[in-house]
Scaffold this motif. Structure first.
Motif, mmCIF file in Angstrom:
data_model
loop_
_atom_site.group_PDB
_atom_site.id
_atom_site.type_symbol
_atom_site.label_atom_id
_atom_site.label_comp_id
_atom_site.label_asym_id
_atom_site.label_seq_id
_atom_site.Cartn_x
_atom_site.Cartn_y
_atom_site.Cartn_z
ATOM 1 N N HIS A 1 0.811 -1.222 0.000
ATOM 2 C CA HIS A 1 0.000 0.000 0.000
ATOM 3 C C HIS A 1 0.844 1.271 0.000
ATOM 4 C CE1 HIS A 1 -2.355 3.281 1.833
ATOM 5 N NE2 HIS A 1 -3.257 2.860 0.957
ATOM 6 N N ARG B 1 2.329 1.739 -3.411
ATOM 7 C CA ARG B 1 1.273 2.021 -4.385
ATOM 8 C C ARG B 1 0.802 3.464 -4.251
ATOM 9 N NH1 ARG B 1 -1.973 -2.135 -3.539
ATOM 10 N NH2 ARG B 1 -3.230 -1.054 -1.997
ATOM 11 N N HIS C 1 -7.919 2.271 -8.185
ATOM 12 C CA HIS C 1 -6.961 2.623 -7.130
ATOM 13 C C HIS C 1 -6.977 4.127 -6.857
ATOM 14 C CE1 HIS C 1 -5.263 -1.333 -6.656
ATOM 15 N NE2 HIS C 1 -4.773 -1.380 -7.888
#
Length: 182
Positions: free
Chosen positions: A117, A120, A159
């Motif tokens: 995470h 990202r 996302h």
């Protein structure tokens, strides 16, 4: 030529098909003009001419009919070329962010979406900068902008929305988060 054969010189020498075949045959273990001719399928005259040129350049040691490829010259040229190459362009002023972006972006393309995470989020914050704050984008335009980064535009859209970087309503998107350059 001396031991400092440049990468450009090597590439130029290997652009000739006969010299490339001679180097390949030597790399595969041939050790004489005759063996190189047999392995490469070249006439012995062509092998001798190519070997002479490669020896003059310092890539092959020639002792009569015996030949040896000086592989250390190739490695030295590669190291020298790497040392002379300009440093990669920084993608972020923050060294930690730059390391993450450098790991996941190649030639302006996202090679993979990070699973972790925190990584990202860094990548997504970088990608969302293609969207101007205050501008509304139809989904097809969002897809076109994201396709320039990665083929899986649906995952990127999801996302970006999940992270609060883009907001979506009725097929229209707008930037709602992330770092803004001023």
């Amino acid at each position: 030529m001396d031991a400092g054969v440049g990468a450009g010189t090597i590439v130029g020498l290997l652009a000739d098909p006969a010299r490339l075949k001679v180097v390949a045959a030597l790399a595969l273990g041939a050790g004489t003009l005759e063996e190189v001719a047999e392995v490469s399928g070249l006439p012995i005259k062509d092998v001798a001419l190519a070997a002479r040129r490669l020896a003059r350049a310092g890539l092959v040691h020639r002792d009569g009919h015996a030949l040896a490829l000086l592989t250390d010259r190739f490695a030295a040229a590669a190291r020298s070329a790497a040392e002379q190459a300009p440093p990669p362009e920084r993608l972020s002023e923050d060294p930690a962010e730059d390391a993450v972006l450098s790991a996941f972006l190649r030639e302006g393309r996202l090679v993979s979406v990070p699973a972790q995470h925190s990584k990202r989020r860094i990548v997504l914050d970088h990608l969302v900068r293609v969207f101007e704050p205050g501008v509304r984008y139809p989904e097809r335009e969002v897809n076109a902008l994201l396709r320039a980064w990665h083929p899986d535009v649906a995952a990127l859209r999801r996302h970006l929305v999940d992270e609060g970087l883009l907001t979506r309503a009725a097929g229209v998107y707008w930037r709602s988060g992330g770092h803004v350059d001023v």
